[in-house]
Enzyme design. Structure first.
Site, PDB file in Angstrom:
ATOM      1  N   ARG A  50     -16.188  -2.599  -3.174  1.00 48.66           N
ATOM      2  CA  ARG A  50     -17.333  -3.681  -2.868  1.00 48.66           C
ATOM      3  C   ARG A  50     -18.629  -2.528  -2.045  1.00 48.66           C
ATOM      4  O   ARG A  50     -19.489  -3.575  -1.867  1.00 48.66           O
ATOM      5  CB  ARG A  50     -17.100  -4.126  -2.027  1.00 48.66           C
ATOM      6  CG  ARG A  50     -15.396  -4.973  -2.764  1.00 48.66           C
ATOM      7  CD  ARG A  50     -14.709  -6.047  -1.052  1.00 48.66           C
ATOM      8  NE  ARG A  50     -15.427  -7.399  -0.725  1.00 48.66           N
ATOM      9  CZ  ARG A  50     -15.409  -7.759  -0.650  1.00 48.66           C
ATOM     10  NH1 ARG A  50     -14.255  -8.623  -1.305  1.00 48.66           N
ATOM     11  NH2 ARG A  50     -16.152  -8.969  -0.154  1.00 48.66           N
ATOM     12  N   ASP A 179       3.281   3.337 -15.050  1.00 47.37           N
ATOM     13  CA  ASP A 179       4.842   4.118 -13.511  1.00 47.37           C
ATOM     14  C   ASP A 179       4.513   5.596 -14.174  1.00 47.37           C
ATOM     15  O   ASP A 179       4.995   5.800 -14.919  1.00 47.37           O
ATOM     16  CB  ASP A 179       5.949   3.626 -14.430  1.00 47.37           C
ATOM     17  CG  ASP A 179       6.723   3.882 -12.917  1.00 47.37           C
ATOM     18  OD1 ASP A 179       7.287   5.262 -12.881  1.00 47.37           O
ATOM     19  OD2 ASP A 179       7.875   3.315 -13.050  1.00 47.37           O
ATOM     20  N   HIS A 180       4.099   6.414 -13.292  1.00 43.25           N
ATOM     21  CA  HIS A 180       3.438   7.552 -13.411  1.00 43.25           C
ATOM     22  C   HIS A 180       4.360   8.498 -13.645  1.00 43.25           C
ATOM     23  O   HIS A 180       4.343   9.176 -14.787  1.00 43.25           O
ATOM     24  CB  HIS A 180       2.608   7.943 -12.564  1.00 43.25           C
ATOM     25  CG  HIS A 180       3.470   8.513 -10.610  1.00 43.25           C
ATOM     26  ND1 HIS A 180       3.521   7.792 -10.294  1.00 43.25           N
ATOM     27  CD2 HIS A 180       3.682   9.553 -11.069  1.00 43.25           C
ATOM     28  CE1 HIS A 180       3.931   8.466  -9.143  1.00 43.25           C
ATOM     29  NE2 HIS A 180       3.668   9.961  -9.861  1.00 43.25           N
ATOM     30  N   ASP A 237       8.415   0.620  -3.636  1.00 41.13           N
ATOM     31  CA  ASP A 237       8.190   1.146  -3.618  1.00 41.13           C
ATOM     32  C   ASP A 237       8.587   2.230  -5.102  1.00 41.13           C
ATOM     33  O   ASP A 237       7.484   2.506  -6.222  1.00 41.13           O
ATOM     34  CB  ASP A 237       7.318   2.058  -2.579  1.00 41.13           C
ATOM     35  CG  ASP A 237       6.042   2.848  -2.201  1.00 41.13           C
ATOM     36  OD1 ASP A 237       5.808   2.790  -3.334  1.00 41.13           O
ATOM     37  OD2 ASP A 237       6.581   4.896  -2.364  1.00 41.13           O
ATOM     38  N   HIS A 242       9.865   3.754 -10.246  1.00 39.74           N
ATOM     39  CA  HIS A 242      10.069   4.933 -10.634  1.00 39.74           C
ATOM     40  C   HIS A 242      12.026   5.271 -10.723  1.00 39.74           C
ATOM     41  O   HIS A 242      11.811   5.660 -11.802  1.00 39.74           O
ATOM     42  CB  HIS A 242       9.388   6.150 -10.031  1.00 39.74           C
ATOM     43  CG  HIS A 242       8.905   6.259  -9.503  1.00 39.74           C
ATOM     44  ND1 HIS A 242       7.627   5.558 -10.490  1.00 39.74           N
ATOM     45  CD2 HIS A 242       7.705   6.641  -8.433  1.00 39.74           C
ATOM     46  CE1 HIS A 242       6.202   5.988  -9.761  1.00 39.74           C
ATOM     47  NE2 HIS A 242       6.889   5.929  -8.365  1.00 39.74           N
TER      48      HIS A 242
HETATM   49  C1  BG6 Z   1       3.800   6.351  -5.868  1.00 42.23           C
HETATM   50  C2  BG6 Z   1       4.821   5.694  -4.919  1.00 42.23           C
HETATM   51  O1  BG6 Z   1       4.212   6.138  -6.959  1.00 42.23           O
HETATM   52  O2  BG6 Z   1       5.016   8.577  -6.219  1.00 42.23           O
HETATM   53  C3  BG6 Z   1       4.891   6.970  -3.395  1.00 42.23           C
HETATM   54  O3  BG6 Z   1       3.353   4.833  -4.077  1.00 42.23           O
HETATM   55  C4  BG6 Z   1       5.490   8.514  -3.801  1.00 42.23           C
HETATM   56  O4  BG6 Z   1       5.307   6.480  -2.091  1.00 42.23           O
HETATM   57  C5  BG6 Z   1       5.053   8.739  -5.061  1.00 42.23           C
HETATM   58  O5  BG6 Z   1       5.231   9.790  -2.572  1.00 42.23           O
HETATM   59  C6  BG6 Z   1       5.715  10.031  -5.777  1.00 42.23           C
HETATM   60  O6  BG6 Z   1       5.064  10.200  -6.753  1.00 42.23           O
HETATM   61  P1  BG6 Z   1       5.886  12.170  -7.423  1.00 42.23           P
HETATM   62  O7  BG6 Z   1       4.420  11.978  -8.441  1.00 42.23           O
HETATM   63  O8  BG6 Z   1       4.500  12.496  -6.514  1.00 42.23           O
HETATM   64  O9  BG6 Z   1       6.226  12.742  -7.283  1.00 42.23           O
END
Ligand code: BG6
Length: 487
Positions: A50, A179-180, A237, A242
């Site tokens: 923004r 979803d990483h 979260d 995850h």
């Molecule tokens: C994120 C959460 O999706 O994943 C965070 O929102 C968390 O709260 C993070 O810290 C953890 O990811 P990683 O890759 O560090 O295990």
């Protein structure tokens, strides 16, 4: 999914381009891929937020972020190339008028690249507005990709509303829900382990496996995300996405191929088979914790509530026992736990096998398969072996140990976001969530949140730097089990 598939020149628009995620993860990940020589010319990256800002300031901020998050100043040649790809535009995404979107329109339409993707790294509340603004301004091309960051909503209804809103302008196959964890090397290796080896499948069932444990432990606290976190908590979260994705990969039936639909439909079957935890069951099957002041790695740290002005019942830790109601898993519980401010960062899956049917030795321990996802990726199979020497049959548990770092000569893996962004650009949705996965996962989570509210379940405090509240040990203790030794 081969890393050899080339990426075509692209225009990547990052909404929320100056935000925390963009600076900490997304842009460093894209920079890394440029460094690896994977970004074709004349690809462009357009940051949108923004606040009005000159592109030079955007570049400057990013330069500092790269220094901070990659641990060194960017390489001069790579930075010159990378920074020349960057543009910045200020835009109020809630205003659909052509005048407001003109800058983006002009930029995209002049010398458009073959691939177009928009990454929404903003509040999910405005996902629909952005999709609608892009469409109203004729910026949605036939195979444009829309990337949605988690959380997709805060419950099933809001997730459905978001999916409906973006679904008006984009087909499901254009939407990439991140979803990483699915981009992590060892998470993908779960598929390789299970379906690339014949020895595990015959053991992967209720008759042989006593229970499964999934741990995602973090050292970090909530930090500056406390406002966001207050509305979310660890269940939404971490578990909704995850941990449930990990459950799916451990529990799913073998898919007929690696094809995106084949894998997704097996994962959805697992989510559908989760036995709901609702009503008073939450009291015996779930544990909520919140860290109080303590010490992590010998350094004193504040408690969660110290960052707030009033008392909070938001959980920074959650443990639960879930059951999967199908032929393969009925009667084999999955114990999940995740928390912030635990003694170390460690994510792992432990498959605990049943004891031998008839023991001729004393001191036997059941076998365990420990799959470490991070930080030290690898697989260990705990096996009973005879202690060497003439002293009779003394048995001891030792690990068959496959460390990926050793096996692959110390190779370092790209960050999950590097892989995921490249897959978006390639148009490969295998590592992303279908809207039905999101909806079914919320359904399971919504029951728990409702139970917590109705039963007034309170968070149990634990000291920062400990392995969580006592309730979490009791959860397994009641079943005659224990969390795999907290190393
Ligand atoms: C994120 C959460 O999706 O994943 C965070 O929102 C968390 O709260 C993070 O810290 C953890 O990811 P990683 O890759 O560090 O295990």
């Amino acid at each position: 999914m081969s890393s050899l598939n080339p990426v075509e020149p692209f225009d990547l628009i990052i909404f929320g381009g100056t935000g925390d995620l963009a600076m900490r993860k997304l842009l460093p990940a894209i920079y890394r891929r440029d460094e690896a020589g994977q970004l074709p010319d004349p690809s462009r990256i357009i940051g949108i937020a923004r606040a009005p800002m000159e592109v030079s300031e955007f570049q400057q901020r990013l330069y500092s972020a790269l220094n901070k998050y990659l641990g060194a100043d960017p390489d001069e040649t790579v930075w010159r190339r990378f920074s020349s790809r960057l543009s910045y535009l200020d835009l109020d995404v809630t205003d659909k008028t052509a005048q407001n979107w003109r800058g983006l329109h002009t930029l995209l339409e002049a010398d458009a690249n073959p691939v177009r993707a928009a990454y929404l790294s903003v509040s999910p509340r405005i996902y629909g507005a952005i999709a609608s603004g892009l469409s109203a301004n004729n910026l949605v091309t036939d195979d444009m990709r829309l990337v949605l960051e988690k959380p997709i909503g805060i419950d099933q209804d809001s997730a459905n509303a978001i999916n409906e809103a973006v679904g008006r302008y984009f087909n499901e196959n254009q939407i990439f829900r991140i979803d990483h964890y699915l981009g992590k090397e060892t998470v993908q290796n779960l598929l390789a382990l299970r379906f690339g080896n014949a020895i595990f499948e015959p053991l992967w069932r209720r008759e042989v496996i006593d229970h499964v444990q999934i741990t995602v432990a973090e050292e970090l606290g909530v930090g500056n995300r406390v406002e966001f976190y207050e509305h979310i908590g660890a269940l939404k979260d971490m578990v909704q996405n995850h941990l449930l994705q990990l459950v799916c990969l451990v529990a799913m039936e073998p898919p007929v191929s690696l094809d995106v639909d084949a894998v997704r439909s097996e994962k959805i079957k697992v989510l559908k088979a989760l036995k709901p935890i609702s009503g008073a069951d939450v009291l015996t099957q779930t544990v909520r914790g919140q860290y109080r002041a303590g010490a992590v790695d010998g350094v004193a740290v504040d408690g969660y509530e110290d960052e707030l002005t009033e008392a909070s019942n938001t959980e920074t830790y959650v443990a639960l026992k879930l059951e999967i109601e199908n032929w393969r898993w009925s009667g084999t519980p999955f114990y999940l736990r995740t928390g912030k401010r635990l003694p170390e960062k460690r994510s792992e899956i432990v498959i605990r096998f049943k004891p031998v049917p008839h023991s001729i030795f004393s001191g036997l321990q059941p076998n365990g398969l420990r799959i470490s996802l991070q930080p030290d990726e690898g697989v260990k199979l705990t096996t009973m072996v005879k202690e060497p020497g003439p002293g009779g049959f003394e048995l001891e548990a030792k690990d068959l140990d496959l460390s990926f770092a050793e096996a692959f000569g110390g190779a370092t893996y790209p960050d999950a976001y590097e892989r995921l962004i490249i897959e978006v650009l390639r148009g490969n949705p295998t590592l992303f969530m279908h809207r039905d996965e999101v909806a079914w996962a919320w359904r399971f989570i919504d029951n728990i949140t409702e139970g917590w509210q109705n039963e007034g379940q309170k968070v149990e405090k634990y000291f920062a730097g400990s392995w969580g509240p006592h309730g979490a040990s009791n959860l397994l203790d009641r079943d005659g089990r224990a969390w795999q030794a907290d190393l």
